[in-house]
Write an enzyme that holds these catalytic residues in place. Structure first.
Site, PDB file in Angstrom:
ATOM      1  N   LYS A 208     -16.269 -10.240   6.390  1.00  0.00           N
ATOM      2  CA  LYS A 208     -15.237 -11.067   5.740  1.00  0.00           C
ATOM      3  C   LYS A 208     -15.811 -12.399   5.266  1.00  0.00           C
ATOM      4  CE  LYS A 208     -10.961  -8.956   7.073  1.00  0.00           C
ATOM      5  NZ  LYS A 208     -11.133  -7.961   8.150  1.00  0.00           N
TER       6      LYS A 208
ATOM      7  N   GLU B  24       0.819  -1.201   0.000  1.00  0.00           N
ATOM      8  CA  GLU B  24       0.000   0.000   0.000  1.00  0.00           C
ATOM      9  C   GLU B  24       0.864   1.266   0.000  1.00  0.00           C
ATOM     10  OE1 GLU B  24      -4.114  -0.480   1.504  1.00  0.00           O
ATOM     11  OE2 GLU B  24      -3.351   0.785   3.102  1.00  0.00           O
TER      12      GLU B  24
ATOM     13  N   GLU C 247       2.091   1.760  -3.376  1.00  0.00           N
ATOM     14  CA  GLU C 247       1.010   2.323  -4.191  1.00  0.00           C
ATOM     15  C   GLU C 247       0.844   3.811  -3.920  1.00  0.00           C
ATOM     16  OE1 GLU C 247      -2.640   0.240  -3.414  1.00  0.00           O
ATOM     17  OE2 GLU C 247      -3.694   1.121  -5.127  1.00  0.00           O
TER      18      GLU C 247
ATOM     19  N   GLU D  92     -13.822 -12.923  -7.414  1.00  0.00           N
ATOM     20  CA  GLU D  92     -12.569 -12.355  -7.919  1.00  0.00           C
ATOM     21  C   GLU D  92     -11.399 -12.608  -6.963  1.00  0.00           C
ATOM     22  OE1 GLU D  92     -15.291 -10.669  -7.011  1.00  0.00           O
ATOM     23  OE2 GLU D  92     -14.817  -8.711  -6.119  1.00  0.00           O
TER      24      GLU D  92
ATOM     25  N   CYS E 192     -11.475  -2.838  13.967  1.00  0.00           N
ATOM     26  CA  CYS E 192     -11.753  -4.274  14.094  1.00  0.00           C
ATOM     27  C   CYS E 192     -11.932  -4.739  15.537  1.00  0.00           C
ATOM     28  CB  CYS E 192     -10.632  -5.082  13.473  1.00  0.00           C
ATOM     29  SG  CYS E 192     -10.260  -4.570  11.800  1.00  0.00           S
TER      30      CYS E 192
ATOM     31  N   GLU F 158     -16.863 -11.367   1.972  1.00  0.00           N
ATOM     32  CA  GLU F 158     -15.673 -11.100   1.159  1.00  0.00           C
ATOM     33  C   GLU F 158     -15.055 -12.399   0.630  1.00  0.00           C
ATOM     34  OE1 GLU F 158     -12.182  -9.989   3.341  1.00  0.00           O
ATOM     35  OE2 GLU F 158     -11.475  -8.659   1.766  1.00  0.00           O
TER      36      GLU F 158
ATOM     37  N   CYS G  40      -8.792  -2.503   3.638  1.00  0.00           N
ATOM     38  CA  CYS G  40      -8.711  -3.692   4.498  1.00  0.00           C
ATOM     39  C   CYS G  40     -10.052  -4.106   5.059  1.00  0.00           C
ATOM     40  CB  CYS G  40      -7.817  -3.449   5.698  1.00  0.00           C
ATOM     41  SG  CYS G  40      -6.274  -2.709   5.296  1.00  0.00           S
TER      42      CYS G  40
ATOM     43  N   SER H 171      -7.394   1.567  -2.526  1.00  0.00           N
ATOM     44  CA  SER H 171      -6.163   0.828  -2.768  1.00  0.00           C
ATOM     45  C   SER H 171      -6.542  -0.494  -3.426  1.00  0.00           C
ATOM     46  CB  SER H 171      -5.462   0.561  -1.438  1.00  0.00           C
ATOM     47  OG  SER H 171      -4.560  -0.498  -1.586  1.00  0.00           O
TER      48      SER H 171
END
Ligand code: SF4
Ligand code: SF4
Ligand code: SF4
Ligand code: FES
Lengths: 587, 166
Positions: free
Chosen positions: A361, A282, A285, A369, A506, A364, A302, A322
């Site tokens: 998650k 990151e 990036e 993908e 989190c 996710e 994240c 990101s």
């Protein structure tokens, strides 16, 4: 700040309290307990259930303590026969059409309704209401909604609307048919729900819960063909202890690792290693976008709840995200490539379980993908609560276990990886690395306190290698939305933004242990758990991602360098806008 | 897309009218209820497409709009027929067999409670006591009351309305 003080009497006890607080708060100060059900401090203060009624001299009838303000000279009675009878009737009416199957309910022993029934000494029910079974909504990969257990407290409605800004749940119909549900009785899977699970953590009963995936893990563990490994997110180790009666903020890393070994996982890994990897990718990036004039601000990716929110509500910011996958997905991809090769196992046989503080998650992990190796990066996501259930089911004595550490390779992580678990953590971890890479020399102070803490939106300006890096941190999706609006309207400008879907990050995720209102109304869970995270960071020998020897090894042996072609193949992804209320043939 | 027979798709001419209604109220507080009223007048009911358009136009979450629509009895999610049949489910009617009347109506019209027939002629609803207990069981069709009914009278009553000139 001096607050004007007033004198009141509660149950013959005379006390001095600040003006303007509620009777419930005053009783708390006097250490007098008043039962509540719909009340959740700062989130749901609507006086709807009338469980908290008290008698106040000079007022006719009973008053709801959770919304009634105290005034000077007030005389309050919290335990008269009329009060007790009223509370009992209220509760019995709720129970009369409640699906009272405590024995098989996931919230048994952690249920505010069950506790009330016990405390108010409810015996045989005097009324037996009309019960009718409503369909279970279990279509979402993350959230199960069981209206038959709902007590209509509306805490989830307030959470979803006022804290998360998503407002996909509301109160519908009226009278006996009143129901809390999405519009048109749609499934949570068909509405712009972010799967953040915050509604679960405020539900006093078993009406909202995560989709239980423990069966899949038991099955995998019993399958001799599979190589079953597990990784744990940073926030799990500072909360799991709560499930076993430990104080909030207990650090239980060793007990957690030891339990996972006992459950039969081949290897127990630390997602933080991948968090370090995330930082490398990151920051690369970010530097690239700043130098090459790429899309700014760069926004962290994240938090899958945040990603889904962005896809639904702010698609115009998708390019700002990101391209980094979330750390556990990166780790999964790595386990099915680098690790599989190193261990000489067929990637098809590697079964990756992620223990996460998060319900989003689960959703996710099902994104098609996210399957860099041709197999899903992660096979099953379990929440902290589900892990606790497995530990109990396996009769492991959690509180008495030998000391254990994460496995190699990829065992060691830096403190930067650990602080990912609290709001501001990803930002701070990135700053530790960005400042040293861009500045070319070690930092004197690696703690960035400007981005820590529970304030909804935090800003910082940090000098890195001659550039004034403007950063912002938001947690809770309503705050995120407000920050994005400011950027859209040109009122603010940043280089780098961290967004976490859950308030507090989190540590307070939708998959974390649930604390009842009478605990979390008076104590900031976010702050207590975050404290433990920062202690964990301080105790680690390595506290910067780029100094983690495992990460260096991964780049040397496998990826080449951050942002390489291979890194992109395995560690990065893209996002697409999502329709909010897609047409289905249900209507 | 089987159940929706309302044709309330937003490309029909009413869509422009709906946009005007929303624009008229856009900056007023508490605009939701009046907008819903006018939208219902326009469409006869409030299907999901209409609620979605209002949600976007007024920037009010769909879940909240749906909550309001289902709370107030004057709003309807389903189209109403030219002839609105209401079956009284008050205690007296219930005891005197309102259920068998209801079942017959469902069978003859081929619709469930709350629905409207394909031809838009009849909608079927149940209601609370209408105060004609002496005549139980009772149904109402628009403003006309039919009492001391038996299930086999239903067919004739329906035919009577079907044969009325439109
Ligand atoms: S929600 Fe609470 S009271 Fe209801 S069945 Fe579950 S444990 Fe029992
Ligand atoms: S998971 Fe989050 S977005 Fe979905 S209903 Fe619950 S609180 Fe709302
Ligand atoms: S689902 Fe839970 S939080 Fe929501 S209203 Fe029902 S009982 Fe309350
Ligand atoms: S009304 Fe006070 S707790 Fe519900």
């Amino acid at each position: 700040m001096d607050r004007e003080m007033i004198n009141i009497t509660i149950d013959t006890r005379k006390i001095e309290v600040p003006k303007g607080i509620t009777v419930l708060e005053a009783a708390k100060i006097a250490n007098i307990a008043i039962p509540t059900l719909c009340f959740l401090k700062d989130i749901n203060e609507i006086g709807a259930c009338r469980m908290c009624v008290v008698e106040i001299e000079g007022f006719r009838g009973l008053q709801a303590a959770c919304v009634f303000p105290v005034s000077d000279g007030m005389v309050i009675w919290t335990q008269t026969p009329a009060v007790r009878e009223s509370r009992k009737v209220t509760l019995e009416l709720i129970l009369s059409n409640h699906d009272r199957k405590c024995l098989s309910c996931v919230r048994s022993r952690n249920c505010e309704l069950q506790r009330l029934a016990e405390e108010l000494n409810i015996g045989d029910l005097r009324f037996d209401g009309e019960t009718y079974r409503l369909p279970l909504d279990n279509f979402s990969p993350s959230i199960v909604r069981d209206p038959n257990k709902c007590v209509l407290c509306r805490r989830c409605v307030s959470m979803c609307k006022n804290v998360q800004g998503t407002a996909v749940l509301d109160t519908n119909e009226r009278g006996f048919k009143t129901i809390v549900s999405p519009a048109f009785h749609k499934s949570l899977n068909e509405v712009p729900c972010t799967m953040c699970g915050q509604c679960i953590t405020v539900c006093p009963v078993g009406a909202l819960r995560e989709k239980d995936d423990t069966d899949k893990v038991w099955e995998a563990l019993a399958n001799k063909e599979l190589h079953v490994v597990v990784q744990t997110a940073p926030a799990v180790r500072v909360a799991l202890g709560e499930e076993f009666g430990m104080p909030i903020g207990s650090r239980v890393t060793s007990n957690m690792v030891a339990s996972l070994r006992r459950l039969g996982f081949r290897k127990v890994f630390d997602t933080d290693t991948a968090a370090d990897l995330t930082i490398m990718e990151e920051v690369t990036e970010l530097v690239h976008r700043i130098k090459e004039g790429g899309k700014l601000p760069l926004i962290t990716s994240c938090s899958p709840g945040w990603i889904k929110y962005c896809e639904h509500y702010y698609p115009e910011f998708l390019e700002n995200l990101s391209t980094c996958k979330s750390p556990h997905e990166m780790f999964g991809a790595l386990l099915k490539s680098y690790y599989a090769a190193k261990m000489n196992v067929d990637p098809a046989k590697v079964f990756v379980v992620s223990i996460m503080p998060c319900t989003a998650k689960k959703f996710e992990a099902k994104r098609t993908e996210l399957a860099a190796t041709g197999y899903p990066d992660v096979d099953v996501v379990l929440t902290t609560r589900e892990l606790a259930r497995m530990i109990r089911e396996a009769a492991i004595n959690f509180n008495e276990l030998p000391e254990r550490h994460f496995d190699d390779p990829m065992g060691e992580a830096s403190g930067a990886g650990v602080i990912f678990g609290a709001t501001g953590g990803v930002m701070e971890a990135a700053l530790r690395t960005a400042a040293e890479i861009l500045g070319g020399k070690p930092l004197e102070n690696i703690e960035f306190h400007q981005v820590r803490g529970v304030e909804g939106i935090k800003e910082a300006e940090i000098e890195v290698g001659g550039l004034k890096l403007k950063a912002a941190v938001a947690h809770g999706l309503k705050n995120a939305g407000q920050l994005l609006e400011k950027i859209k309207n040109g009122e603010a400008e940043y280089h780098f933004i961290e967004i976490m879907a859950c308030p507090g990050g989190c540590v307070n995720g939708g998959g974390q242990p649930i604390q009842p209102s009478y605990v979390r109304s008076w104590l900031d869970l976010r702050a207590e758990r975050a404290k433990a995270i920062y202690e964990e960071d301080r105790d680690l020998p390595i506290r910067k991602s780029h100094e983690n020897p495992r990460v260096k090894m991964l780049y040397d042996e496998f990826f080449g360098e951050p942002g390489s072609h291979k890194a992109h193949e395995l560690l990065h992804t893209h996002y697409a806008p999502r329709e909010n209320y897609p047409e289905t043939d249900k209507n | 897309m089987s159940a929706c027979k309302c044709n309330a798709h937003l490309d029909d001419p009413r869509a422009e009218k709906l946009r005007q209604i929303i624009t008229k109220y856009r900056n007023t507080n508490g605009a939701l209820i009046p907008v819903l009223h006018e939208a219902q007048e326009l469409y006869g009911h409030l299907p999901i497409e209409v609620q979605k358009a209002i949600s976007e136009g007024l920037n009010v979450p769909l879940a909240e709009i749906y909550g309001v629509v289902t709370f107030y009895t004057q709003f309807s999610l389903m189209p109403k027929g030219k002839f609105k049949i209401q079956v009284c489910m008050g205690t007296a009617c219930y005891v005197k067999g309102a259920n068998s009347i209801l079942d017959k109506l469902k069978e003859k019209l081929g619709v469930d409670i709350g629905d409207c027939t394909e031809d838009g002629l009849f909608s079927l609803d149940v209601c609370r006591c209408i105060g004609a207990c002496g005549l139980a069981p009772v149904i109402m069709i628009n403003d006309e009351v039919y009492g001391t009914l038996t299930a086999d009278q239903i067919e004739g009553i329906i035919r009577k309305y079907q044969e009325r000139p439109v």
